[in-house]
Design a protein around this motif. Structure first.
Motif, PDB file in Angstrom:
ATOM      1  N   MET A   1      -6.513 -22.905   4.290  1.00 27.02           N
ATOM      2  CA  MET A   1      -7.036 -22.249   3.120  1.00 27.02           C
ATOM      3  C   MET A   1      -6.032 -21.181   2.703  1.00 27.02           C
ATOM      4  SD  MET A   1     -10.351 -19.755   2.866  1.00 27.02           S
ATOM      5  CE  MET A   1     -11.555 -21.010   3.154  1.00 27.02           C
ATOM      6  N   SER A   2      -5.600 -21.217   1.486  1.00 31.45           N
ATOM      7  CA  SER A   2      -4.673 -20.194   1.026  1.00 31.45           C
ATOM      8  C   SER A   2      -5.462 -19.049   0.430  1.00 31.45           C
ATOM      9  CB  SER A   2      -3.724 -20.777  -0.017  1.00 31.45           C
ATOM     10  OG  SER A   2      -4.438 -21.096  -1.178  1.00 31.45           O
ATOM     11  N   LEU A   3      -5.046 -17.883   0.749  1.00 27.41           N
ATOM     12  CA  LEU A   3      -5.738 -16.696   0.271  1.00 27.41           C
ATOM     13  C   LEU A   3      -5.124 -16.233  -1.027  1.00 27.41           C
ATOM     14  CD1 LEU A   3      -6.095 -14.658   3.541  1.00 27.41           C
ATOM     15  CD2 LEU A   3      -7.873 -15.836   2.317  1.00 27.41           C
ATOM     16  N   GLU A   4      -5.971 -15.954  -1.993  1.00 26.49           N
ATOM     17  CA  GLU A   4      -5.496 -15.364  -3.235  1.00 26.49           C
ATOM     18  C   GLU A   4      -5.224 -13.890  -2.991  1.00 26.49           C
ATOM     19  OE1 GLU A   4      -8.471 -16.020  -6.144  1.00 26.49           O
ATOM     20  OE2 GLU A   4      -8.599 -18.140  -5.714  1.00 26.49           O
ATOM     21  N   GLY A   5      -4.106 -13.406  -3.431  1.00 26.52           N
ATOM     22  CA  GLY A   5      -3.795 -11.995  -3.288  1.00 26.52           C
ATOM     23  C   GLY A   5      -3.476 -11.584  -1.872  1.00 26.52           C
ATOM     24  N   ALA A   6      -2.963 -12.525  -1.081  1.00 28.18           N
ATOM     25  CA  ALA A   6      -2.687 -12.222   0.322  1.00 28.18           C
ATOM     26  C   ALA A   6      -1.548 -11.228   0.473  1.00 28.18           C
ATOM     27  CB  ALA A   6      -2.371 -13.508   1.076  1.00 28.18           C
ATOM     28  N   GLU A   7      -0.730 -11.049  -0.537  1.00 29.54           N
ATOM     29  CA  GLU A   7       0.380 -10.109  -0.450  1.00 29.54           C
ATOM     30  C   GLU A   7      -0.044  -8.693  -0.810  1.00 29.54           C
ATOM     31  OE1 GLU A   7       3.113 -11.092   1.012  1.00 29.54           O
ATOM     32  OE2 GLU A   7       2.133 -13.030   1.118  1.00 29.54           O
ATOM     33  N   ASN A   8      -1.304  -8.481  -1.132  1.00 34.87           N
ATOM     34  CA  ASN A   8      -1.805  -7.152  -1.476  1.00 34.87           C
ATOM     35  C   ASN A   8      -2.304  -6.407  -0.246  1.00 34.87           C
ATOM     36  OD1 ASN A   8      -1.242  -7.575  -4.152  1.00 34.87           O
ATOM     37  ND2 ASN A   8      -3.286  -8.335  -4.621  1.00 34.87           N
ATOM     38  N   ILE A   9      -1.629  -6.565   0.865  1.00 33.90           N
ATOM     39  CA  ILE A   9      -1.999  -5.872   2.097  1.00 33.90           C
ATOM     40  C   ILE A   9      -0.968  -4.777   2.323  1.00 33.90           C
ATOM     41  CG2 ILE A   9      -2.406  -6.079   4.561  1.00 33.90           C
ATOM     42  CD1 ILE A   9      -3.072  -9.029   4.089  1.00 33.90           C
ATOM     43  N   LEU A  10      -1.415  -3.555   2.239  1.00 39.06           N
ATOM     44  CA  LEU A  10      -0.535  -2.397   2.364  1.00 39.06           C
ATOM     45  C   LEU A  10      -0.753  -1.745   3.730  1.00 39.06           C
ATOM     46  CD1 LEU A  10       1.429  -0.459   0.906  1.00 39.06           C
ATOM     47  CD2 LEU A  10      -0.578   0.776   0.112  1.00 39.06           C
ATOM     48  N   VAL A  11       0.323  -1.629   4.511  1.00 41.98           N
ATOM     49  CA  VAL A  11       0.267  -0.977   5.815  1.00 41.98           C
ATOM     50  C   VAL A  11       1.194   0.222   5.731  1.00 41.98           C
ATOM     51  CG1 VAL A  11       0.649  -1.226   8.283  1.00 41.98           C
ATOM     52  CG2 VAL A  11      -0.142  -3.171   6.954  1.00 41.98           C
ATOM     53  N   GLN A  12       0.648   1.428   5.898  1.00 41.91           N
ATOM     54  CA  GLN A  12       1.470   2.623   5.698  1.00 41.91           C
ATOM     55  C   GLN A  12       1.051   3.765   6.610  1.00 41.91           C
ATOM     56  OE1 GLN A  12       0.865   3.852   1.691  1.00 41.91           O
ATOM     57  NE2 GLN A  12      -1.290   4.298   1.960  1.00 41.91           N
ATOM     58  N   SER A  13       1.957   4.695   6.757  1.00 43.13           N
ATOM     59  CA  SER A  13       1.710   5.929   7.479  1.00 43.13           C
ATOM     60  C   SER A  13       2.713   6.955   6.990  1.00 43.13           C
ATOM     61  CB  SER A  13       1.874   5.728   8.979  1.00 43.13           C
ATOM     62  OG  SER A  13       1.723   6.972   9.631  1.00 43.13           O
ATOM     63  N   SER A  14       2.255   8.178   6.841  1.00 41.26           N
ATOM     64  CA  SER A  14       3.161   9.223   6.374  1.00 41.26           C
ATOM     65  C   SER A  14       3.791   9.982   7.535  1.00 41.26           C
ATOM     66  CB  SER A  14       2.417  10.195   5.460  1.00 41.26           C
ATOM     67  OG  SER A  14       1.328  10.754   6.153  1.00 41.26           O
ATOM     68  N   THR A  15       3.157   9.907   8.708  1.00 41.58           N
ATOM     69  CA  THR A  15       3.657  10.707   9.834  1.00 41.58           C
ATOM     70  C   THR A  15       4.063   9.892  11.046  1.00 41.58           C
ATOM     71  OG1 THR A  15       1.411  10.975  10.648  1.00 41.58           O
ATOM     72  CG2 THR A  15       2.252  12.685   9.176  1.00 41.58           C
ATOM     73  N   VAL A  16       3.730   8.596  11.090  1.00 44.15           N
ATOM     74  CA  VAL A  16       3.970   7.781  12.274  1.00 44.15           C
ATOM     75  C   VAL A  16       4.949   6.665  11.928  1.00 44.15           C
ATOM     76  CG1 VAL A  16       2.898   6.294  14.018  1.00 44.15           C
ATOM     77  CG2 VAL A  16       1.643   8.255  13.113  1.00 44.15           C
ATOM     78  N   ASP A  17       5.949   6.462  12.774  1.00 40.07           N
ATOM     79  CA  ASP A  17       6.856   5.338  12.610  1.00 40.07           C
ATOM     80  C   ASP A  17       6.155   4.089  13.156  1.00 40.07           C
ATOM     81  OD1 ASP A  17       9.065   3.736  12.175  1.00 40.07           O
ATOM     82  OD2 ASP A  17       9.957   4.236  14.125  1.00 40.07           O
ATOM     83  N   LEU A  18       5.869   3.126  12.280  1.00 36.59           N
ATOM     84  CA  LEU A  18       5.101   1.941  12.656  1.00 36.59           C
ATOM     85  C   LEU A  18       5.957   0.841  13.268  1.00 36.59           C
ATOM     86  CD1 LEU A  18       2.734   1.729   9.586  1.00 36.59           C
ATOM     87  CD2 LEU A  18       2.275   2.722  11.816  1.00 36.59           C
ATOM     88  N   GLY A  19       7.265   0.919  13.132  1.00 35.30           N
ATOM     89  CA  GLY A  19       8.132  -0.118  13.683  1.00 35.30           C
ATOM     90  C   GLY A  19       8.102  -1.366  12.823  1.00 35.30           C
ATOM     91  N   GLU A  20       8.608  -2.455  13.383  1.00 32.73           N
ATOM     92  CA  GLU A  20       8.662  -3.718  12.644  1.00 32.73           C
ATOM     93  C   GLU A  20       7.489  -4.629  12.964  1.00 32.73           C
ATOM     94  OE1 GLU A  20      12.389  -5.572  13.407  1.00 32.73           O
ATOM     95  OE2 GLU A  20      13.542  -3.808  12.820  1.00 32.73           O
TER      96      GLU A  20
END
Length: 144
Positions: free
Chosen positions: A1-20
């Motif tokens: 099943m392909s998800l519509e809008g699957a690229e609208n997932i935002l992962v962020q942090s202003s104080t923590v280095d999340l790595g790769e």
């Protein structure tokens, strides 16, 4: 099943280095939850902050036209905090799906059959039951 809008997932942090690895881990798990419940992911976001020695993770998921589901958790491990927050959001999605499913109208023809009692097949009385009914009617006639 392909998800519509699957690229609208935002992962962020202003104080923590999340790595790769963490952003891809978060996107994969959010896609998995979205496929499981509705499959129409509009947008999702993950925000990580640091509170002393613990991480605070907030997960927001918007599915189709439903309201935004939000979960927040704290833990010393970043991945554990994310999983707990995602579980809270998934629980909200599960409950809203159940609510939508149970909101459907009832079948009128099925309701009528249940009221009339025509659902159980009729069985023929056994010889002993017929004899007992006849004896009972004989007693009633004698008593009158």
């Amino acid at each position: 099943m392909s998800l519509e809008g699957a690229e609208n997932i935002l992962v962020q942090s202003s104080t923590v280095d999340l790595g790769e690895n963490f952003p891809e881990f978060a996107r994969t798990n959010i896609r998995r939850v979205a496929e499981k419940y509705f499959g129409r992911l509009s947008s999702a976001s993950v925000h990580i902050t640091r509170d002393g020695i613990t991480y605070r993770c907030t997960v927001n998921i918007q599915m189709g036209s439903l309201k935004t589901m939000s979960g927040e958790a704290k833990d010393k491990d970043l991945y554990t905090a994310f999983r707990a927050a995602l579980q809270k959001s998934a629980k909200q999605l599960r409950r809203s799906k159940r609510e939508l499913r149970e909101d459907k109208a009832e079948r009128v023809d099925k309701d009528m059959l249940l009221r009339e009692g025509n659902t159980a097949p009729r069985r023929e009385p056994q010889d002993e039951e017929v004899q007992a009914a006849n004896d009972e009617s004989d007693y009633r006639a004698a008593a009158e």
